[in-house]
Design an enzyme around this catalytic site. Sequence first.
Site, PDB file in Angstrom:
ATOM      1  N   LYS A 148     -36.035 -16.418 -16.601  1.00 36.49           N
ATOM      2  CA  LYS A 148     -36.523 -15.562 -15.499  1.00 36.49           C
ATOM      3  C   LYS A 148     -35.183 -15.232 -14.396  1.00 36.49           C
ATOM      4  CE  LYS A 148     -41.037 -17.717 -16.060  1.00 36.49           C
ATOM      5  NZ  LYS A 148     -42.080 -18.614 -15.573  1.00 36.49           N
ATOM      6  N   GLN A 202     -43.094 -23.020 -10.744  1.00 32.72           N
ATOM      7  CA  GLN A 202     -43.125 -23.281 -12.041  1.00 32.72           C
ATOM      8  C   GLN A 202     -43.795 -24.431 -12.631  1.00 32.72           C
ATOM      9  OE1 GLN A 202     -41.772 -21.281 -14.442  1.00 32.72           O
ATOM     10  NE2 GLN A 202     -42.589 -22.415 -16.130  1.00 32.72           N
ATOM     11  N   ASP A 242     -47.286 -14.534 -10.129  1.00 26.08           N
ATOM     12  CA  ASP A 242     -48.003 -15.404 -11.328  1.00 26.08           C
ATOM     13  C   ASP A 242     -49.528 -14.971 -11.450  1.00 26.08           C
ATOM     14  OD1 ASP A 242     -46.634 -16.861 -12.840  1.00 26.08           O
ATOM     15  OD2 ASP A 242     -46.482 -18.466 -11.297  1.00 26.08           O
TER      16      ASP A 242
END
Length: 296
Positions: free
Chosen positions: A54, A98, A121
């Site tokens: 990412k 994450q 997200d």
Amino acid sequence: MAYPNLIDGRAIAEQIHSETAARVQDLRQRGVRPGLAFVRVGEDPASRVYVGMKERACARLGIVSITQVLPDSTTEAELLALIDALNASAEWHGILVQAPLPSHIQSSRVFARVSPLKDVDGFHPENVGKLMLGDPSGFVPCTPGGVQELLIRSKVKTDGAEVVVLGRGDIVGKPMTSILCQKSPQANATVTLCHSRTRHVSEHCRRADVIIAAMGVPEFLKAEMVKPGATVIDVGVNRVPAAGTKDGTKLVGDVDFAGVQPVAGLITPNPGGVGPMTIALLMRNTARAAEMFLAK
Ligand code: GUN
């Protein structure tokens, strides 16, 4: 291409990246440098790899990124304090914590602490609710959003179709179901969500025009469970033992690709299917977060 029925996730992700790059350039010309802050807790090897991919995508597109790495021993209070600081900063338009987090930290509290305006997200309850309600002002989670884009750009019609989603996880299965049952020409599906307690999974699958496998069981979906001509999307990433590889393991999806590919109308390879789309949607969500910041 080896098979004529492959959905090329890498190529479709590249199309989205070029659209996002243009948005990033436009933001920069207007004085905003889009910024994405990653937070990683502990040294989960897969999380390290994912965050690294990412970060590289950000660099390619002109998005500034920072990665805060915290030790496994970090308390929930310390993590929440870091999120508060990132929420308050004008430099970081998107925040990504994450998953998975260490077991002593309650993930739901962490995701709910990220500002909904920076929640690239799409995990904050406000954005989950907006997705369910079909309110486009929220952020759509990257993996199910990426699967919908794959279907749209591969011209797979979901309008009126029977779709089976395998797996009820919060990151893929549940939001995927919300997305595809919306009243929209790009959704409008009859969605069946199957999970570990579903009876007669094969029968549900055999009726489906589209199957989205996201339950985390290696090579679960077999040829005899698939209607000839159906579209098969493999979201699974499972590490399994394998002889003859460097570390004695290999990655496989939730679909028995060798068996299913000859039966399917269209199928995603793995890797090179859904994975690149998750990153493409994350970059697009980040550009959008920066645009929302500019418009405030
Ligand atoms: N872990 C696995 N998938 C995801 C994702 O889409 N976002 C975050 N933050 N963590 C994940």
